[in-house]
Structures are given as C-alpha cells and as structure tokens.
Design an enzyme around this catalytic site. Structure first.
Site, PDB file in Angstrom:
ATOM      1  N   TYR A   1      59.259  26.159  65.385  1.00  0.00           N
ATOM      2  CA  TYR A   1      59.436  25.612  64.195  1.00  0.00           C
ATOM      3  C   TYR A   1      58.588  24.620  63.426  1.00  0.00           C
ATOM      4  CZ  TYR A   1      61.723  26.028  59.746  1.00  0.00           C
ATOM      5  OH  TYR A   1      62.243  27.090  58.362  1.00  0.00           O
TER       6      TYR A   1
ATOM      7  N   PHE B   1      41.317  29.870  36.062  1.00  0.00           N
ATOM      8  CA  PHE B   1      42.221  30.360  37.568  1.00  0.00           C
ATOM      9  C   PHE B   1      43.078  30.541  37.108  1.00  0.00           C
ATOM     10  CE2 PHE B   1      43.028  33.091  41.992  1.00  0.00           C
ATOM     11  CZ  PHE B   1      42.326  33.807  41.136  1.00  0.00           C
ATOM     12  N   THR B   2      43.881  32.567  37.196  1.00  0.00           N
ATOM     13  CA  THR B   2      44.866  32.750  36.672  1.00  0.00           C
ATOM     14  C   THR B   2      45.978  32.414  37.175  1.00  0.00           C
ATOM     15  OG1 THR B   2      44.852  35.046  38.177  1.00  0.00           O
ATOM     16  CG2 THR B   2      43.399  35.170  36.364  1.00  0.00           C
TER      17      THR B   2
ATOM     18  N   ASP C   1      39.992  22.492  43.259  1.00  0.00           N
ATOM     19  CA  ASP C   1      40.049  23.915  43.599  1.00  0.00           C
ATOM     20  C   ASP C   1      39.075  23.928  44.367  1.00  0.00           C
ATOM     21  OD1 ASP C   1      40.787  26.546  44.320  1.00  0.00           O
ATOM     22  OD2 ASP C   1      41.525  27.437  42.768  1.00  0.00           O
TER      23      ASP C   1
ATOM     24  N   LYS D   1      39.395  32.467  51.318  1.00  0.00           N
ATOM     25  CA  LYS D   1      38.238  32.489  51.406  1.00  0.00           C
ATOM     26  C   LYS D   1      37.523  31.566  52.023  1.00  0.00           C
ATOM     27  CE  LYS D   1      40.086  33.969  46.772  1.00  0.00           C
ATOM     28  NZ  LYS D   1      41.740  33.538  46.845  1.00  0.00           N
TER      29      LYS D   1
ATOM     30  N   ARG E   1      37.886  40.900  34.813  1.00  0.00           N
ATOM     31  CA  ARG E   1      36.927  39.186  35.038  1.00  0.00           C
ATOM     32  C   ARG E   1      37.142  39.615  33.251  1.00  0.00           C
ATOM     33  NH1 ARG E   1      41.036  38.650  37.935  1.00  0.00           N
ATOM     34  NH2 ARG E   1      41.117  37.629  39.398  1.00  0.00           N
TER      35      ARG E   1
ATOM     36  N   PHE F   1      46.310  41.739  34.568  1.00  0.00           N
ATOM     37  CA  PHE F   1      46.203  42.244  35.510  1.00  0.00           C
ATOM     38  C   PHE F   1      45.756  42.766  36.539  1.00  0.00           C
ATOM     39  CE2 PHE F   1      44.371  39.212  38.873  1.00  0.00           C
ATOM     40  CZ  PHE F   1      44.644  38.499  38.108  1.00  0.00           C
TER      41      PHE F   1
END
Ligand SMILES: Cc1ncc(COP(=O)(O)O)c(C=O)c1O
Length: 466
Positions: free
Chosen positions: A69, A121-122, A212, A255, A379, A442
């Site tokens: 942990y 970005f969303t 980002d 990604k 998009r 979306f």
C-alpha cells in the site's frame, strides 16, 4: 509505411457481424459509437486510449509489481522512469489522465480564474470549469481550419496569449496549458520554438506553464522532422527538451505509455507537489500508487521508456500517414496535415447535405460502423458545444489508431469502408438527439435517425475483409 519494430506474439480474434446485426446494434446504441459492444465491432478505431498492445517487457515487468500500500518499489521505479525521461521532480500517479487533471484543477484553479490553452480537451476543460475556472482558447487560427497545411497547428497564438496575460493580474491566471499533438485540431503538434516563446511569456508574467503531455512522443517526432535545426537531435533528448520548458505536466498514460490504465501528474514545485500528495489521498489513493496497482506502475515505467524509442513512434505515426494517404488519393475530405494518432474525416465536407444541428460527424461515425463494422468517434458539435453557446467549429470523425495493434491490411480495409460510404454519402441522413447527459454528453448521448442510413439493399453488399 515503415516496417514495425516488433512482431506479433499473441492475437485476439475479431469478427465482422452481418449487416442486419450491425444495423440492430447501431440502433440499440442510439447511433452513438461509444454505446456499441466491442464484440459487435470489427476494426475498433474509437480511441488510442488504453487500447495499445503491451510489449513482452511490460508483461514481464508486471510480474514484479509490488502491491504494498505504501512505499511500493514499483512506485519508485515509475518515479525514476518519469524523472529520467522528462526531468520532472515530483511524480504523482493517478488512475488515468482525468485524475491528474482533477488534482491540477483543485490545486490551481479558483472561482473566476483563467486557464489559457491551445483549443481544449473535453475532460481537461470540464475539470477546470467544475472548479469555477474560465477556459480561454489561445490556439492559432489554423488549428480550426481543416484545410490549412500549417505544420504546427498545435501552436499557441502568442499575441492572443500575450493579451490574456497582460489583461489579468498573475494571480487570476491559474495556468497556461499547452497540449502536445493537439487532439481537437486533428492531432497537430506545436513547435519547440513556439513552446519556448510561451515559456518566456509565462516566466515574464509569473504564471505556471503546464503541458498536457499525453502525446508528447508524437509531438517530438514532428518537431524532429519538421522544425529547422532539430533533425540531428537524439529523440529522447528532444522529448526532455520539450518537457523542461514546462513547470509540470498531465499525462494520460493510456496513450503514449502503452498501458491500459494509468496517468501521471508531474510537477517541479515542491510546495505544489506536497499539496498534490495531500489531495491524491482523498481522490485517488496513497501517493505511492494513486489509483493503480503495483503491476500497473511497472508496466507504466517500462512503457514510458518505450515511448522514447524513435523507431516505435515513427512506425506508429506512419500508420496514420498510410491510412490518410489512401483516403487523400481517393478524394475523401480529411484534415491536413496528417496528424499523429488518428486520421480525421471532415464531416462538413463529407456530408454537405447534413446541417451542423443534425450532427454530421455523429452521423458519419454511425454510417462507418454500419457499412463495415469500423468504430470511430465524433469530434464535432456533440463533443465541442458548450452549454447553449452556438457552435460552428470543426465537425470531425476521428479514426484513431491503437498503438501496435492493427496491421496494414486492417488500415486498407478501413480505407475501403470509408470510400464505400463516401460513394453513398447521399444515403447518410442527419440525427436528432433524444437523450443529452449533463456532463461530457458525447460519451452517452443517444440519437435517432432522420432518414434511412445506407439503404439495406445497397449496404448488404459486404466490403471484402482482409
Ligand atoms: C489530450 C488528452 N488529455 C487528457 C485526456 C484524459 O485522459 P484519460 O482518458 O486517461 O482520463 C485525454 C484522453 O483522451 C487526452 O487525449
């Protein structure tokens, strides 16, 4: 396309459902590709997020996961990989990118404060706004022009940023956010020179610059290939040079880092990092695992190293170039220049008979699924419209390429399906939204068709599979 620097050891079967089955699945999903079952999908280009193939080294590393942990050695290996690759001092793991965005917004955004960014970005914007912040777009105009061949559409408009910074007291600016391989512009990079100028401005005004860095590897490749004077630099050195221009970064590791789950908030400021560790225990987990398992951190540490391998990144980017090249040859309207992780269809030009109020990109994504079991993502107005504000921005369908997953034959098949729909585009009607969720609509919105999609008698002629 360059030959991949890997070979396939494990495979996952996929199958093309019949046209009536696909039609039923599409209707049941309310014409939203997010709501399809993956078993009903043949080639899944919904997203590059969490869909990569793990390497044998990542799988082997997972066996070494320390599930303690607190004080997990897997955390320290992750910390070392982030420090070596990007140079950030503090590493806070999160369950995925939006976990890091949430922490960042809690740390830096006050009601009424501003985040200036290249487009948006969303989830990034949502967390800023939930914290009471105001999102200000400072992207270059070319970012919103699908026909512009500008090589760095991810650049920040320096004049616009300068005005925002000059107009506000520094404490009113939460941070300046620069996204690598700008998703909403079609996966388009910023230049190193532009980022360096943004850096100067943020230093001058005393505001944090946060990357980002979700797709920093591909952005780096474009810098190496397109920016004068950068071709000779070693790829890992260039990645680090980009990261070193910032005060911190948010990563969705799903990604570039080739993992199914995980994210990172990386910071240089000691005091801010201390506060982030206080928050992470509330929202994610102990700072030594932050919402992911020890074995996830091992896979992530190894994935970070692989993301700095030029041959791997070059092959990946060449897949978009291959698919995009096929579509271009056939006169299909796509966003140029070809971006990193996806090919973006320009739905406004693809379906000129469908008005933006009838969701052309959503309709086109539905048609691609119906025509050949290819799943893509809208998009456009569904993702981009903000409350009741009018929206006349880009209307794109993203054919996103998972890393190390599909072959050239799959991509050729996708090009055939897109071409087939283009030839019958008059048989793609618009949609009406029947259910609109309050947040990030979306993902789960539902629609009904305003006409018959691809007359069954015609759609029944199945595309030939690879
Ligand atoms: C640029 C960018 N930032 C942040 C995120 C959010 O990351 P996640 O989906 O891991 O929460 C994504 C996800 O697609 C992204 O593309």
């Amino acid at each position: 396309m360059t030959a991949p620097p890997w070979k396939i050891k494990v495979v996952e079967p996929i199958a093309l459902r019949s046209e009536p089955e696909r039609r039923r699945a599409l209707e049941e999903a309310g014409y939203n590709t997010f709501l399809l079952h993956s078993d009903d999908v043949f080639v899944d280009l919904l997203t590059d997020s969490g869909t990569s193939a793990l390497s044998q080294e990542q799988r082997a590393a997972m066996e070494l996961g320390d599930e303690a942990y607190a004080g997990s050695r897997s955390f320290f290996r992750l910390e070392q990989a982030v420090r070596e690759t990007y140079g950030y001092r503090h590493v806070i793991p999160t369950h995925q990118g939006r976990g890091a965005e949430h922490l960042l917004a809690k740390l830096l955004v006050e009601p009424g404060s501003i985040v200036a960014s290249n487009l948006y970005f969303t989830t990034s914007r949502e967390h800023v706004e939930l914290a009471g912040g105001v999102w200000v777009d400072v992207s270059v105009p070319e970012a919103s022009d699908p026909l512009s061949a500008h090589p760095f559409k991810g650049n920040v408009d320096l004049e616009a940023l300068g005005h925002v910074l000059a107009a506000c007291a520094p404490e009113l600016i939460a941070f300046v956010r620069v996204e690598a391989c700008l998703n909403m512009a079609g996966g388009q990079p910023f230049s190193l020179e532009n980022l360096a100028r943004v850096r100067e401005l943020t230093l001058e005004h005393g505001v944090p610059l946060i990357l980002d860095a979700t797709r920093i590897s591909e952005n780096t490749l474009f810098v190496k290939d397109r920016e004068p004077g950068e071709a000779g630099r070693a790829f890992p050195e260039l990645i680090r040079a980009i990261a070193e221009l910032s005060d911190g970064a948010v990563f969705s590791s799903k990604k570039d880092h080739f993992v199914p789950i995980g994210g990172v908030l990386a910071l240089n400021d000691d005091e801010l990092a201390e506060r982030a560790r206080e928050l992470v225990v509330v929202y994610e987990g102990f700072p030594h695992y932050g919402g992911i398992a020890g074995h996830d951190m091992e896979a992530l540490a190894q994935g970070i190293r692989e993301s700095a391998d030029e041959a791997t990144v070059r092959h990946y980017v060449s897949q978009s170039a291959y698919l995009g090249g096929l579509l271009l040859e056939r006169g299909i309207p796509i966003v140029l220049p070809l971006g990193a992780h996806a090919v973006f269809l320009d739905a406004k030009r693809f379906l000129p008979h469908v008005s933006q109020e009838e969701f052309p990109a959503q309709a086109l994504a539905a048609a691609l699924y119906l025509a050949g079991g290819v799943r893509s993502m809208e998009r456009g107005i569904v993702s981009g419209q903000h409350g009741d504000e009018p929206y006349d921005g880009l209307e794109l369908v993203r054919l996103t390429i998972p890393r190390r997953v599909y072959t050239q034959e799959h991509l050729a098949y996708v090009a055939d399906v897109v071409t087939g729909v283009f030839e019958r585009r008059d048989q793609v009607p618009g949609l009406r939204m029947t259910y609109e969720p309050e947040h990030l609509r979306f993902f789960q919105a539902r629609f009904e068709a305003l006409g018959v999609f691809l007359e069954p008698s015609v759609a029944v002629a199945e595309p030939s599979t690879p």
